[in-house]
Design an enzyme around this catalytic site. Structure first.
Site, PDB file in Angstrom:
ATOM      1  N   GLU A   2       3.995   6.235  -7.919  1.00 16.18           N
ATOM      2  CA  GLU A   2       4.087   5.977  -9.365  1.00 16.18           C
ATOM      3  C   GLU A   2       4.854   4.701  -9.697  1.00 16.18           C
ATOM      4  O   GLU A   2       4.681   4.139 -10.780  1.00 16.18           O
ATOM      5  CB  GLU A   2       4.740   7.172 -10.097  1.00 16.18           C
ATOM      6  CG  GLU A   2       3.856   8.405 -10.193  1.00 16.18           C
ATOM      7  CD  GLU A   2       4.028   9.324  -8.992  1.00 16.18           C
ATOM      8  OE1 GLU A   2       4.434   8.854  -7.894  1.00 16.18           O
ATOM      9  OE2 GLU A   2       3.750  10.531  -9.119  1.00 16.18           O
ATOM     10  N   GLY A  25       0.802  -1.215   0.000  1.00 20.65           N
ATOM     11  CA  GLY A  25       0.000   0.000   0.000  1.00 20.65           C
ATOM     12  C   GLY A  25       0.833   1.262   0.000  1.00 20.65           C
ATOM     13  O   GLY A  25       2.031   1.238  -0.253  1.00 20.65           O
ATOM     14  N   GLN A  84       7.570  -9.715   7.593  1.00 16.25           N
ATOM     15  CA  GLN A  84       8.817  -9.309   6.942  1.00 16.25           C
ATOM     16  C   GLN A  84       9.506  -8.124   7.628  1.00 16.25           C
ATOM     17  O   GLN A  84      10.486  -7.602   7.121  1.00 16.25           O
ATOM     18  CB  GLN A  84       8.582  -9.033   5.455  1.00 16.25           C
ATOM     19  CG  GLN A  84       7.770  -7.793   5.145  1.00 16.25           C
ATOM     20  CD  GLN A  84       7.387  -7.744   3.670  1.00 16.25           C
ATOM     21  OE1 GLN A  84       6.562  -8.522   3.202  1.00 16.25           O
ATOM     22  NE2 GLN A  84       7.987  -6.825   2.926  1.00 16.25           N
ATOM     23  N   HIS A 106       4.531   1.818  -8.048  1.00 14.16           N
ATOM     24  CA  HIS A 106       3.470   0.796  -8.074  1.00 14.16           C
ATOM     25  C   HIS A 106       2.584   1.000  -9.300  1.00 14.16           C
ATOM     26  O   HIS A 106       2.143   0.028  -9.926  1.00 14.16           O
ATOM     27  CB  HIS A 106       2.572   0.911  -6.828  1.00 14.16           C
ATOM     28  CG  HIS A 106       3.293   0.697  -5.529  1.00 14.16           C
ATOM     29  ND1 HIS A 106       3.536   1.722  -4.647  1.00 14.16           N
ATOM     30  CD2 HIS A 106       3.807  -0.415  -4.970  1.00 14.16           C
ATOM     31  CE1 HIS A 106       4.170   1.244  -3.585  1.00 14.16           C
ATOM     32  NE2 HIS A 106       4.351  -0.043  -3.754  1.00 14.16           N
ATOM     33  N   SER A 135       9.615   5.661  -3.322  1.00 18.19           N
ATOM     34  CA  SER A 135       9.453   4.680  -2.248  1.00 18.19           C
ATOM     35  C   SER A 135       8.393   5.191  -1.287  1.00 18.19           C
ATOM     36  O   SER A 135       8.311   6.401  -1.029  1.00 18.19           O
ATOM     37  CB  SER A 135      10.780   4.523  -1.498  1.00 18.19           C
ATOM     38  OG  SER A 135      10.567   3.875  -0.264  1.00 18.19           O
TER      39      SER A 135
HETATM   40  O1  PAF Z   1       7.710  -5.144  -2.120  1.00 18.86           O
HETATM   41  C1  PAF Z   1       6.786  -5.146  -1.292  1.00 18.86           C
HETATM   42  O2  PAF Z   1       6.020  -4.186  -1.158  1.00 18.86           O
HETATM   43  C2  PAF Z   1       6.612  -6.350  -0.378  1.00 18.86           C
HETATM   44  O3  PAF Z   1       7.836  -6.889   0.004  1.00 18.86           O
HETATM   45  C3  PAF Z   1       5.691  -7.431  -0.980  1.00 18.86           C
HETATM   46  C4  PAF Z   1       6.299  -8.036  -2.236  1.00 18.86           C
HETATM   47  C5  PAF Z   1       4.340  -6.852  -1.273  1.00 18.86           C
HETATM   48  C6  PAF Z   1       5.509  -8.585   0.036  1.00 18.86           C
HETATM   49  O4  PAF Z   1       4.917  -8.140   1.209  1.00 18.86           O
END
Ligand code: PAF
Length: 280
Positions: free
Chosen positions: A35, A31, A61, A37, A185
């Site tokens: 740009e 989320g 993670q 994404h 980012s």
């Molecule tokens: O790149 C990311 O935003 C995350 O590492 C992902 C691939 C959505 C996994 O949670």
């Protein structure tokens, strides 16, 4: 466009699409879309009949001292962007939907995660591989799209898909930058105006390293040393790593060769940013 929060609902929708012979492109995200994404979604839109975006800040993670609690979230803005780019379905589960209380299976990877972000974020790639394989099982996409900015993540996911015979294509998409060079980012939002200026040292050092290689430098150590020297001159910057690795194995190399990944992680204040270039 629909927003689904349950695994069952996503499965039912994808099954219906597949029954009618439609292909599915998938963009997994955490989320706070930008740009970068957007470019993944656009590629998925071009190449598939249906597009699914997942928005899930994956607790697994993040290390204990990392930014899970403060990670930026804005579902309203994300939904509007997805809608405008022609996304068909957003999967936005709660952590409890993805990880039931007895959750105890993980996807772990060795060699490729020993260097770079794997060194400074020891639990990170186990969390990424586990959630991405879960998402692949849920969404069953024909293609999934990942940014080259997370170059090690892209290599790790390609490798996982090959190792575990997952039946989909992984598509890597180029880094999208701000006009002044800073790689897009979600974490750029943490930067104060002064830090935002200082953060330009990342893309500048990447440009310097890339130019040295393009001009024929053969010694990877010299490239890394020049990049480090530039970053160290920026008072707000603290290097996590600046490394040249083999583009396939992610193991450190000393002589420039193809494919080579030169990747950096730098703290600007308390924000950790990454950038890279690939020599193919
Ligand atoms: O790149 C990311 O935003 C995350 O590492 C992902 C691939 C959505 C996994 O949670």
């Amino acid at each position: 466009m629909t927003i689904e929060t349950t695994i069952d609902a996503v499965r039912a929708q994808v099954k219906a699409w597949k029954r009618s012979g439609q292909s599915v492109g998938f963009v997994p995200t955490m989320g706070y879309l930008h740009e970068g994404h957007g470019s993944l979604i656009e590629a998925a839109r071009r190449e598939n009949d249906k597009v699914v975006v997942s928005i899930f800040v994956n607790p697994m993670q993040f290390g204990p001292s990392e930014d899970l609690a403060s990670y930026p979230r804005d579902l309203k803005k994300d939904s509007a962007l997805c809608e405008s780019l022609g996304v068909d379905l957003i999967f936005h589960p709660e952590p409890e939907e993805m990880y039931h209380p007895n959750f105890s299976s993980f996807v772990d990877m060795t060699v490729l995660t020993e260097e770079l972000c794997g060194l400074s974020r020891p639990v990170h790639f186990r969390g990424v591989c586990t959630v991405v394989s879960k998402l692949f099982h849920i969404v069953q996409p024909d293609r999934a799209y990942f940014g080259q900015k997370d170059a090690q993540q892209l290599a790790v996911i390609r490798h996982m898909v090959e190792d575990l015979n997952m039946d989909l294509e992984i598509v890597g998409c180029p880094i999208i930058r701000e006009e002044d060079g800073l790689a897009k980012s979600s974490r750029n939002t943490y930067l104060s105006p002064g830090e935002r200026e200082a953060a330009l040292v990342l893309s500048r050092s990447i440009a310097l390293g890339q130019k040295m290689v393009e001009d024929g430098e053969q010694d990877a150590g010299r490239v890394i040393a020049a990049m480090k020297e530039m970053i160290e001159k920026e008072p707000m910057a603290r290097i996590d790593y600046v490394k040249a690795v083999d583009g396939r194995t992610m193991q450190q190399i000393t002589a420039v060769r193809r494919p080579m990944l030169v990747a950096i992680a730098v703290y600007i204040g308390s924000t950790r940013l990454i950038d890279n270039f690939i020599w193919e």
